[in-house]
Design an enzyme around this catalytic site. Structure first.
Site, PDB file in Angstrom:
ATOM      1  N   HIS A  65      34.810  17.651  38.131  1.00 15.47           N
ATOM      2  CA  HIS A  65      34.853  17.139  36.754  1.00 15.47           C
ATOM      3  C   HIS A  65      35.557  18.096  35.801  1.00 15.47           C
ATOM      4  CE1 HIS A  65      30.974  19.361  36.355  1.00 15.47           C
ATOM      5  NE2 HIS A  65      31.322  19.481  35.101  1.00 15.47           N
ATOM      6  N   ASP A 121      32.029  16.773  43.903  1.00 16.50           N
ATOM      7  CA  ASP A 121      32.427  17.331  42.613  1.00 16.50           C
ATOM      8  C   ASP A 121      33.110  18.696  42.778  1.00 16.50           C
ATOM      9  OD1 ASP A 121      32.765  17.674  39.920  1.00 16.50           O
ATOM     10  OD2 ASP A 121      30.636  17.979  39.459  1.00 16.50           O
ATOM     11  N   SER A 226      29.888  25.022  35.095  1.00 15.40           N
ATOM     12  CA  SER A 226      30.384  24.061  36.082  1.00 15.40           C
ATOM     13  C   SER A 226      31.511  24.611  36.926  1.00 15.40           C
ATOM     14  CB  SER A 226      30.890  22.800  35.385  1.00 15.40           C
ATOM     15  OG  SER A 226      29.795  21.975  35.142  1.00 15.40           O
TER      16      SER A 226
HETATM   17  N1  ARG Z   1      28.094  19.935  33.897  1.00 15.51           N
HETATM   18  C1  ARG Z   1      27.913  21.273  33.439  1.00 15.51           C
HETATM   19  C2  ARG Z   1      29.281  21.894  33.135  1.00 15.51           C
HETATM   20  O1  ARG Z   1      30.215  21.165  33.034  1.00 15.51           O
HETATM   21  C3  ARG Z   1      27.045  22.092  34.348  1.00 15.51           C
HETATM   22  C4  ARG Z   1      25.645  21.716  34.114  1.00 15.51           C
HETATM   23  C5  ARG Z   1      24.701  22.331  35.072  1.00 15.51           C
HETATM   24  N2  ARG Z   1      23.398  21.936  34.627  1.00 15.51           N
HETATM   25  C6  ARG Z   1      22.260  22.307  35.179  1.00 15.51           C
HETATM   26  N3  ARG Z   1      21.157  21.957  34.628  1.00 15.51           N
HETATM   27  N4  ARG Z   1      22.234  23.024  36.264  1.00 15.51           N
HETATM   28  O2  ARG Z   1      29.412  23.063  32.837  1.00 15.51           O
END
Ligand code: ARG
Length: 295
Positions: A65, A121, A226
């Site tokens: 993503h 992902d 992420s």
């Molecule tokens: N989707 C988030 C990002 O783009 C990462 C989130 C991870 N969340 C978690 N509770 N471990 O940085």
């Protein structure tokens, strides 16, 4: 052109990646310089930030993503940002990237399956020239015990990233590190449900996702982490990459583990990573062949 791109991003990335709403490792501590030379700071289109891992001199792993032009919100697409959209540094601990080794991305590869479910992902960024920093390879064949989430007691993983330190909070100045236990596939599926294209987070898909976190919460990855490393160490203390930060409902809430791409398991390791970046995988040495009996 860029303005148009940014507004598309702002709308499409929704929960996980709204520009300016970065989050880092929650409940961690400052990582000392040089402890994790393979950690990469990944900035996309000057607009949002992810973390990544150098797995070989010319390959950085980050989240799917983080390279999808629609980001992580709801409508995932395997259509990728072009290489020039990525600004990457490795081996630094400053969140602004100022102390890292700058590397140039000249290729962006992602699994086509990323469209179908929220699993898969991952992205591989190819570098124009080999980085000087020491890579951390993916745990290959024979190292499954380092990350198997279904053991009692659970093993521990090290999560590292440049993301925020509370959900919706500030970005720290320094790379954050923390340790969390793996969570079994069954327990993670209880929290997130099974794979579903209708769930905004996609549900838990155990072939390409692995979970970690304390039952009581308090320590987790968060926005901005992420794509960043979920490491495991062997008995000698050698680091291996076993996961890449993917998503979570909130950050560090009790009973809600973080979800990571399961990079060291067969599906991603053999179908995606090995064909493109075999040098980024370390397999255990083959046992010596049994001696041939002579009569
Ligand atoms: N989707 C988030 C990002 O783009 C990462 C989130 C991870 N969340 C978690 N509770 N471990 O940085």
């Amino acid at each position: 052109m860029r303005r148009r791109l940014l507004s598309v991003l702002a709308v499409a990335t929704g929960l996980s990646l709204a520009p300016g709403q970065a989050e880092a490792i929650v409940g961690g501590t400052d990582a000392p310089a040089g402890k994790y030379p393979s950690v990469a700071k990944v900035v996309i289109a000057d607009a949002f930030s992810c973390t990544g891992t150098l797995i070989a001199p010319q390959w950085v792993v980050t989240a799917g993503h983080c390279s999808s032009i629609t980001g992580g919100g709801g409508v995932a697409t395997p259509v990728r940002f072009p290489p020039a959209a990525f600004a990457v540094t490795v081996d630094g601990i400053k969140t602004d990237g100022s102390d890292g080794e700058a590397v140039v991305v000249d290729g962006v590869e992602g699994p086509t399956e990323y469209l179908g479910v929220q699993g898969y992902d991952v992205t591989l960024l190819h570098l124009e020239a080999p980085a000087k920093a020491t890579p951390t390879p993916i745990a290959g064949k024979g190292f499954e015990a380092l990350w198997n989430p279904n053991t009692t007691p659970p093993g521990t993983t090290e999560i590292v990233g440049f993301g925020v330190t509370t959900s919706g909070g500030d970005t720290p100045e320094t790379l954050q590190q923390a340790q969390v236990p793996f969570v079994t596939d069954a327990a993670c599926e209880e929290v997130y449900g099974g794979p579903s294209i209708f769930s905004p987070l996609g549900g838990f898909e155990p072939e390409t996702q692995i979970c970690a976190g304390f039952e009581e919460g308090g320590v987790d990855s968060c926005q901005g982490d992420s794509g960043g490393p979920m490491y495991a160490r062997d008995a000698a203390g050698v680091l291996f990459l076993v996961g890449a930060t993917s998503y979570g409902q909130g950050c560090a809430d009790p009973g809600i583990p973080g979800v990571y791409a399961r990079v060291a398991d067969v599906t991603l390791r053999e179908e995606f990573f090995r064909p493109l970046a075999p040098e980024g995988i370390r397999d255990a040495p083959e046992p010596a062949p049994a001696p041939v009996q002579s009569a």
